[in-house]
Design a protein around this motif. Structure first.
Motif, mmCIF file in Angstrom:
data_model
loop_
_atom_site.group_PDB
_atom_site.id
_atom_site.type_symbol
_atom_site.label_atom_id
_atom_site.label_comp_id
_atom_site.label_asym_id
_atom_site.label_seq_id
_atom_site.Cartn_x
_atom_site.Cartn_y
_atom_site.Cartn_z
ATOM 1 N N ALA A 1 -4.977 -0.837 2.917
ATOM 2 C CA ALA A 1 -5.454 -2.196 2.677
ATOM 3 C C ALA A 1 -5.559 -2.449 1.186
ATOM 4 N N TYR A 2 -4.435 -2.389 0.498
ATOM 5 C CA TYR A 2 -4.468 -2.642 -0.930
ATOM 6 C C TYR A 2 -3.835 -3.998 -1.198
ATOM 7 N N ASP A 3 -4.660 -4.867 -1.748
ATOM 8 C CA ASP A 3 -4.189 -6.199 -2.075
ATOM 9 C C ASP A 3 -4.785 -6.526 -3.428
ATOM 10 N N VAL A 4 -3.949 -6.858 -4.381
ATOM 11 C CA VAL A 4 -4.454 -7.105 -5.731
ATOM 12 C C VAL A 4 -5.483 -8.229 -5.717
ATOM 13 N N ARG A 5 -5.295 -9.181 -4.828
ATOM 14 C CA ARG A 5 -6.227 -10.305 -4.774
ATOM 15 C C ARG A 5 -7.641 -9.840 -4.455
ATOM 16 N N LYS A 6 -7.761 -8.763 -3.684
ATOM 17 C CA LYS A 6 -9.072 -8.240 -3.338
ATOM 18 C C LYS A 6 -9.522 -7.163 -4.325
ATOM 19 N N ALA A 7 -8.577 -6.287 -4.674
ATOM 20 C CA ALA A 7 -8.946 -5.136 -5.487
ATOM 21 C C ALA A 7 -9.261 -5.544 -6.925
ATOM 22 N N PHE A 8 -8.414 -6.397 -7.471
ATOM 23 C CA PHE A 8 -8.631 -6.854 -8.848
ATOM 24 C C PHE A 8 -8.518 -8.371 -8.859
ATOM 25 N N ASP B 1 -11.874 -14.116 -5.906
ATOM 26 C CA ASP B 1 -13.078 -13.540 -5.325
ATOM 27 C C ASP B 1 -13.955 -14.593 -4.667
ATOM 28 N N GLU B 2 -13.706 -15.866 -4.970
ATOM 29 C CA GLU B 2 -14.528 -16.909 -4.363
ATOM 30 C C GLU B 2 -14.003 -17.326 -2.994
ATOM 31 N N PHE B 3 -12.858 -16.857 -2.655
ATOM 32 C CA PHE B 3 -12.273 -17.299 -1.386
ATOM 33 C C PHE B 3 -12.534 -16.277 -0.301
ATOM 34 N N ASP B 4 -12.582 -16.815 0.918
ATOM 35 C CA ASP B 4 -12.863 -15.952 2.055
ATOM 36 C C ASP B 4 -11.553 -15.687 2.793
ATOM 37 N N PHE B 5 -11.047 -14.490 2.655
ATOM 38 C CA PHE B 5 -9.823 -14.144 3.394
ATOM 39 C C PHE B 5 -9.803 -12.648 3.632
ATOM 40 N N ASN B 6 -8.988 -12.234 4.549
ATOM 41 C CA ASN B 6 -8.898 -10.819 4.893
ATOM 42 C C ASN B 6 -7.568 -10.257 4.444
ATOM 43 N N TYR C 1 2.146 4.586 -19.111
ATOM 44 C CA TYR C 1 2.039 4.852 -17.675
ATOM 45 C C TYR C 1 0.850 4.066 -17.164
ATOM 46 N N HIS C 2 1.111 3.148 -16.232
ATOM 47 C CA HIS C 2 -0.005 2.398 -15.650
ATOM 48 C C HIS C 2 -0.364 3.024 -14.321
ATOM 49 N N LEU C 3 -1.518 3.668 -14.300
ATOM 50 C CA LEU C 3 -1.928 4.352 -13.078
ATOM 51 C C LEU C 3 -2.918 3.491 -12.331
ATOM 52 N N LEU C 4 -2.902 3.672 -11.023
ATOM 53 C CA LEU C 4 -3.805 2.895 -10.183
ATOM 54 C C LEU C 4 -4.394 3.827 -9.150
ATOM 55 N N SER C 5 -5.700 3.707 -8.980
ATOM 56 C CA SER C 5 -6.357 4.437 -7.909
ATOM 57 C C SER C 5 -6.737 3.413 -6.847
ATOM 58 N N ILE C 6 -6.055 3.465 -5.740
ATOM 59 C CA ILE C 6 -6.298 2.455 -4.698
ATOM 60 C C ILE C 6 -7.696 2.603 -4.133
ATOM 61 N N GLU C 7 -8.132 3.852 -3.970
ATOM 62 C CA GLU C 7 -9.451 4.061 -3.385
ATOM 63 C C GLU C 7 -10.569 3.569 -4.302
ATOM 64 N N GLN D 1 -1.275 -7.166 -16.583
ATOM 65 C CA GLN D 1 -1.920 -8.038 -15.615
ATOM 66 C C GLN D 1 -1.120 -7.989 -14.314
ATOM 67 N N ALA D 2 -1.800 -7.632 -13.227
ATOM 68 C CA ALA D 2 -1.121 -7.578 -11.930
ATOM 69 C C ALA D 2 -1.595 -8.733 -11.069
ATOM 70 N N ILE D 3 -0.678 -9.295 -10.328
ATOM 71 C CA ILE D 3 -1.063 -10.261 -9.306
ATOM 72 C C ILE D 3 -0.382 -9.855 -8.012
ATOM 73 N N GLU D 4 -0.847 -10.448 -6.924
ATOM 74 C CA GLU D 4 -0.233 -10.156 -5.634
ATOM 75 C C GLU D 4 0.821 -11.220 -5.370
ATOM 76 N N SER D 5 2.054 -10.869 -5.674
ATOM 77 C CA SER D 5 3.133 -11.804 -5.347
ATOM 78 C C SER D 5 3.449 -11.623 -3.862
ATOM 79 N N PRO D 6 4.212 -12.515 -3.286
ATOM 80 C CA PRO D 6 4.497 -12.356 -1.853
ATOM 81 C C PRO D 6 5.104 -11.008 -1.514
#
Lengths: 158, 167, 406, 104, 406
Positions: free
Chosen positions: C241-248, C254-259, A79-85, C341-346
């Motif tokens: 506002a969850y975006d893998v590019r920002k969160a992980f 992390d070197e790029f400036d985007f919102n 189970y891969h859990l994620l805490s967004i906060e 490994q997670a990435i933010e796909s479109p």
């Protein structure tokens, strides 16, 4: 890796302080923490992780089994859990026997587990008691066998 | 044989055939189509009788609105073939012959009545004048019935709305 | 004989039961299901009472196939998962493998990866916008979008030699040194893009019909979105506002400036806004990446035995030849263990779970594909609405059936 | 018989025939909608008679009547069909034999 | 022979019907060409290009293809109604055109004795009859939907019946203002009532006082002909193709022809009612307008000649040179004053129709599609009240004597 370092993940600490029974083992690999949870405990643990205010693992990223065929217990369920906060990830792992693998469904905690569990049932044959609609999802309904199991024949005429 | 008679004959045959088809058809939608056929032939007959406005109204309102409504409802309910259930014996053995008899009586009477001898085609007032006269009549002599029917229609619309609304 | 009718409460209630709902089978052959998706709709008139997606018509068993291929061979399969964003999938797989092995990719390769995946995001959103628009009847937008996508495809082709199944990212870096002058081509495309995006927005954003068709349609609250596991624009349009590019951050994001673009409408219109804004944001990232990419430098990490040696090395040194031979015949064996490994796909969070048992072939690969999970929200989006809204809802989830069924 | 002109009586006979067929349809048909349609058929037959008489007497009152008949038929169809829809939803049938609540 | 000499009107009518049918059928075919070309250029592509120069033979090829395709009737379909529906649709679509006057009612033809009218039938209440015919036009669509015995067509048929009934009301209401202004239902009288000029150069067309009525008419007409943004009965992305999903071969083509015939009909009506029919927009004292059609044709011929020499290759060059020749010869004939006088009416009429048709196609290239309930509420809650208000205002005009009748 020594046991001192392994226990450092906040999730592990929280879990341990909540209920020592809930953590069977902890694995660290490439910066990812895997908490091995006894199968009977999984629903409780998930409920705790999802609702605990300091953890808030409200998002189930993924749920996937691995078949370690000749070994026993044969199936590992991740189970891969994620805490967004908290921007935190953790992996829970449950080991299941090869004979009639079954584990309580976590759909009450995360509705998204619905299709994940159906997929696991479809491809691995793991049953999830408590699932609202445990039917095949990718394979046709009348399909025999569970294709992603390691002992599933990959060639020849069935 | 003149052109008007030819047209009359064709339309009359079509109308009667449509009416018979209406009875014979098992599918309600075929009955509806038959009725539309009747209505359109009648509209042509109205034209022949020098009443183009009525002919247009016949097609617009009858064929174009009322029958569309019928077809719409038939499609909506999609009830399929009509089921034949027990049919009253009295109606079968007494009603039908009596009805046919009555029909012939009326036809016979009409064919030999004084009104029937009048000639129905030929030059009467031109069509546009008939339309204009009709409207004059409607809005002067028959103004009250006209307004009354408009209220009737309003009531009908409200009634249909009330019936169709879900609780 | 007809049943005798008695005027009692019970008979009235049973007699006045609702008419049987009509069951409509939408798909798997239907112009607006974007592939072989089948949705079983229960209708009351035109109102959808229940919607049940049925999938699996495009199931190709990619996960099973991966188990019998070496790590490098698997990359070509990943293109086929989400055929509208092949490079994102390549990236997800390569990052997972790199994490498993423990490779540091040279910065130049990372920036090029960022540039190309953002280009992929633009192209994927273009396809989404076009198909979503044509689903709702706006035909011209569709053709405009595909016109621009074509330009991006040309860049793919120029860089990797392939228009769709690029397989350009390899474990440890890139497949080839990008051809000279490719950045000029990219620049030409992204300089024109903002104008084109304005063009789409002119046709849609303030169009009353478009607003009427999308605003308030397919509501998905933030709680529901999280509960159903939605990610990507579907989640961000609900205000999360969850975006893998920002969160992980991965690959130097992390070197790029985007919102992170979010919207609070929770409806189809909000998702439209988010995706359009994301296209503009991606263009911003591409510009930054173009400035950062060093002109010279390795495009691949150097790790003997795992990363293939350069052509020159292979031809001149005996070790190089041996490594080359070994990598391409039996592959390489990463240590036993599992990574996710997670990435933010479109389309959202594309997760690759990879389990290794120490052999040269992955023991188990699982693609956590965003379309598969996002599609789960379909009943939530369209139940209680009209059939026409089902089309809008399928479009707005931006599914790719290859990704749903894998 | 001179066939170059059509006497009004022909129209009247046609009208009578149509009316009779309407009556027969009314009696024979079991489906409410078809019964409804046979009523329309009868109305149409009467309309034809009206128009023919108007022509015979060279008076427009007949046409005015037809106009009213058509309008009333429209109103009738609106309400009648709404009732039919309600009936169909409640009874799952359009057979008059099954809808005999008002029969004593 | 005797019959012919006894019934000159009948014979003339039959000849006119044949000529009109030929012209209208050709126009239908080339309307598809025009639509495809225009849409293509709106969407920055070429459209039909390969069959004939500029795809000019494409309609022919399409027609042949439809003729030779397998005609499939679903086994569950109601055969009679299934076959009847397309014929009904096409026949009614073409019948309405018979009532349209394409030119002045009596014109001395240069090579014929006597005077002829440019319409098949000049009915005193022509407008009412056109409405009568269009009002039963819904049967084609509704019956096609029902008889296919399939769910999507059924829904398409239901939608179209509801839509056509609803918009018919607005369509009729929006026209009543013009009828009040003109005081007649006769097309020729309506047109001649629009002679004259405001301020000596603005034509005294009904569109000026009845601009609201015209806009309502145009909207309702688009809905009535099932065109985008109101093409719900055949909404391709929702109902696959709506009422004609199950149709194939020439029956399918007949629906298309019916649709285009209806487009032509409503454009003709708009021209007659609001744009002065065959009247020239220029004051009569401008004598040069007599030569406008000829000059236009010659200009077209010159363009074609240029195109033939500059662009075309191979067989296309021969095809286009035939077109060039036709244009030039036709233009030369049209410059001959008696001929020019005769074709004035049809020329302006056709020009106006083409402009309205262009608008139709332009809309299709621009707008998304309404949703069913939005369409209904638009028709009943906006269009009908506005056209009623327009009617009331126009009536008030007369009652209070602001305008002298006639």
């Amino acid at each position: 890796m020594d046991s001192q370092e392994i226990g450092k993940h906040p999730v592990v600490q929280k879990l341990k302080s909540w209920d020592g029974q809930s953590v069977a083992d902890v694995i660290e690999f490439r910066g990812e923490t895997t908490v091995i949870v006894p199968a009977a405990q999984i629903l409780r643990v998930c409920q705790f992780l999802a609702t605990e205010s300091s953890l808030r693992f409200t998002f189930l990223s993924d749920l996937t089994p691995v078949d370690r065929f000749p070994l026993e217990p044969r199936f590992e369920l991740n189970y891969h859990l994620l805490s967004i906060e908290n921007k935190q990830r953790v992996r829970l792992r449950v080991k299941l026997p090869g004979k009639d693998p079954a584990i309580p469904s976590v759909t009450p905690v995360w509705p998204t587990a619905n299709w994940h569990e159906r997929e696991a049932f479809d491809l691995f044959g793991i049953r999830f008691p408590g699932h609202p609609d445990l039917t095949r999802i990718l394979m046709p309904d009348e399909w025999e066998g569970y294709p992603l199991r390691k002992d599933y024949p990959t060639e020849g005429i069935r | 044989m003149s052109l008007p008679f030819l047209i009359f004959a064709i339309c009359a045959i079509l109308a009667v055939a449509g009416a018979i088809l209406l009875i014979a058809a098992k599918e309600p939608i075929h009955s509806a189509l038959a009725l539309i056929l009747v209505m359109i032939s009648l509209a042509v007959l109205y034209l022949l009788l020098g009443a183009p406005f009525i002919a247009a109204v016949q097609i617009i309102v009858y064929a174009g609105a009322i029958m569309v409504l019928f077809v719409f409802v038939i499609m909506l309910l999609n009830m399929g073939v009509e089921e034949r259930t027990n049919f009253s014996k009295l109606a079968k053995y007494a009603g039908v012959p009596l009805g046919v008899l009555l029909l012939f009586a009326i036809a016979h009477f009409l064919a030999h009545s004084s009104a029937g001898t009048a000639i129905a085609n030929g030059a009467a007032g031109t069509a546009s004048s008939s339309t204009r006269d009709l409207s004059t009549q409607l809005f002067q002599q028959y103004l009250f019935p006209f307004e009354a029917t408009s209220i009737l229609i309003l009531v009908a619309v409200l009634g249909a709305l009330v019936l169709a609304r879900k609780e | 004989m007809p049943e005798p009718y008695t005027l009692s409460h019970a008979t009235i209630e049973t007699a006045a039961g609702p008419a049987e709902p009509m069951v409509l089978n939408m798909g798997p052959q239907h112009p607006s299901t974007h592939g072989v998706l089948r949705v079983i709709l229960e209708l009351d008139g035109e109102i959808v009472l229940k919607a049940k997606p049925v999938i699996g018509y495009l199931h190709t068993g990619i996960e099973k196939s991966c188990e019998s291929k070496t790590y490098s061979q698997c990359i070509t399969l990943t293109d086929r998962i989400d055929y509208l964003a092949p490079l994102s999938n390549n990236l997800g797989f390569c990052l997972a493998a790199e994490k498993l092995i423990g490779i540091d990719v040279p910065k130049r390769a990372q920036y090029i990866r960022v540039l190309l995946t953002e280009l992929t995001r633009v192209s994927s959103h273009l396809v989404w916008l076009g198909t979503h628009a044509i689903d709702l009847g706006a035909m011209s937008v569709f053709l405009y979008c595909f016109r621009e996508r074509e330009e991006i495809m040309k860049i793919y082709e120029y860089v990797s030699g392939q228009r769709m199944m690029t397989s350009y990212f390899r474990i440890g870096g890139l497949a080839l040194e990008p051809p000279p002058g490719w950045l000029d081509k990219v620049k030409r495309v992204i300089d024109a893009m903002p104008g084109h995006i304005d063009e789409y927005e002119d046709l849609l954003t303030e169009n009353r019909i478009w607003i009427g068709r999308t605003k308030g349609i397919g509501m998905l609250s933030a709680e529901n979105a999280i509960a159903i596991g939605a990610s990507g624009p579907l989640l961000r349009a609900s205000g999360v506002a969850y975006d893998v590019r920002k969160a992980f951050p991965y690959s130097s994001y992390d070197e790029f400036d985007f919102n992170v673009q979010t919207a609070n409408g929770c409806d189809c219109y909000a998702r439209y806004q988010v995706r359009v804004a994301e296209m503009r944001e991606s263009l911003k990232i591409i510009r930054q990446a173009m400035d950062r990419i060093p002109a010279q430098g390795p495009f691949r990490a150097e790790l003997p035995g795992i990363i293939p040696p350069s052509r020159e090395e292979m031809k001149t040194s005996i070790e190089g030849l041996i490594y080359h031979f070994k990598i391409f015949t039996e592959g390489f064996a990463p240590p036993a263990g599992e990574v996710y490994q997670a990435i933010e796909s479109p389309r959202g969070e594309l997760g690759v779970f990879m389990a290794s048992d120490g052999s040269p072939r992955p023991y188990r690969v699982k693609f956590r594909t965003p379309s598969f999970i996002n599609l789960q929200s379909l009943p939530m989006l369209c139940e209680g609405r009209l059939i026409a809204d089902v089309v809008a809802c399928i479009g707005t989830t931006d599914i790719v059936l290859g990704e749903v069924d894998r | 018989m001179n066939l170059s002109v059509v006497p009004v009586s022909y129209y009247l006979v046609l009208s009578a025939v149509l009316f009779g067929l309407g009556v027969i349809a009314f009696v024979f048909k079991r489906n409410i909608i078809t019964i409804f349609m046979s009523i329309e058929l009868m109305l149409n037959a009467v309309n034809l008679a009206f128009v023919a008489f108007a022509r015979a007497h060279n008076h427009l009152d007949g046409l005015v009547f037809v106009f009213f008949v058509i309008v009333v038929a429209a109103a009738e169809a609106a309400v009648g069909l709404a009732i039919v829809i309600m009936l169909a939803q409640n009874r799952q049938s359009l057979n008059v034999e099954r809808v005999n609540l008002l029969k004593f | 022979m005797e019959f012919i000499s006894q019934h000159p009107v009948l014979v003339a009518s039959i000849v006119k019907i044949a000529v009109l049918l030929f012209i209208v059928m050709t126009a239908l075919a080339y309307l598809t060409w025009m639509e495809r070309k225009l849409i293509a250029h709106i969407q920055s592509r070429w459209g039909p290009y390969y069959v004939g120069a500029h795809g000019l033979l494409q309609p022919l090829a399409d027609g042949l293809k439809f003729l030779f395709k397998e005609d499939v009737t679903p086994p569950v379909a109601d055969r009679l109604v299934y076959t009847l529906a397309p014929f009904l649709a096409l026949t009614l679509g073409l019948t309405a055109i018979a009532l349209i006057p394409f030119g002045p009612p009596s014109i001395p033809f240069p090579f014929l004795r006597g005077q002829e009218a440019f319409s098949v039938a000049d009915v005193s209440i022509g407008l009412l009859f056109v409405f009568a015919i269009t009002s039963i036009g819904v049967y084609g669509v509704a019956l096609a939907g029902w008889s296919s015995n399939s769910k999507y067509p059924l829904m398409g048929g239901l939608r179209s019946s509801a839509q056509m009934i609803s918009y018919e009301v607005s369509l009729t209401m929006s026209v009543v203002g013009v009828v009040l202004l003109a005081g007649t239902f006769n097309f020729n009288e309506i047109i001649s009532g629009q002679q004259g000029y405001y301020l000596h150069f603005i034509p005294r067309w009904h569109v000026v006082p009845q601009i609201v009525g015209f806009l309502c008419y145009l909207t309702a007409a688009i809905a009535e002909t099932n065109r985008i943004p109101f093409d719900l009965p055949e909404a391709e992305t929702e109902l696959v193709a709506g009422f004609h999903t199950e149709y194939s071969s020439f029956k399918f083509a007949m629906f298309f022809m019916a649709e285009y015939a209806n487009m032509i009909t409503v454009s003709c009506l708009a021209t007659i009612l609001f744009f002065g029919g065959w009247l020239s927009p220029f004051p009569e004292r401008w004598a040069w307008q007599l030569f406008l059609p000829g000059a236009g044709l010659i200009l077209l011929g010159i363009y074609c000649a240029y195109d033939t020499l500059a662009e075309m290759r191979g067989i296309a060059r021969i095809q286009l040179s035939v077109v060039t020749l036709l244009c030039l010869v036709g233009g030369a004939i049209c410059l001959y004053p008696p001929v020019a006088a005769v074709i004035q009416g049809p020329f302006w009429f056709t020009t106006k129709i083409l402009i309205i048709l262009f608008f139709y196609i332009w809309l299709r290239g621009t707008l998304p599609r309404f949703r069913y309930d939005q369409l209904m509420s638009f028709g009943w809650k906006l269009l009908l009240p506005v056209s009623l208000a327009n009617l009331v205002v126009t009536a008030a005009y007369f009652v209070f004597g602001w305008v002298k009748h006639g």
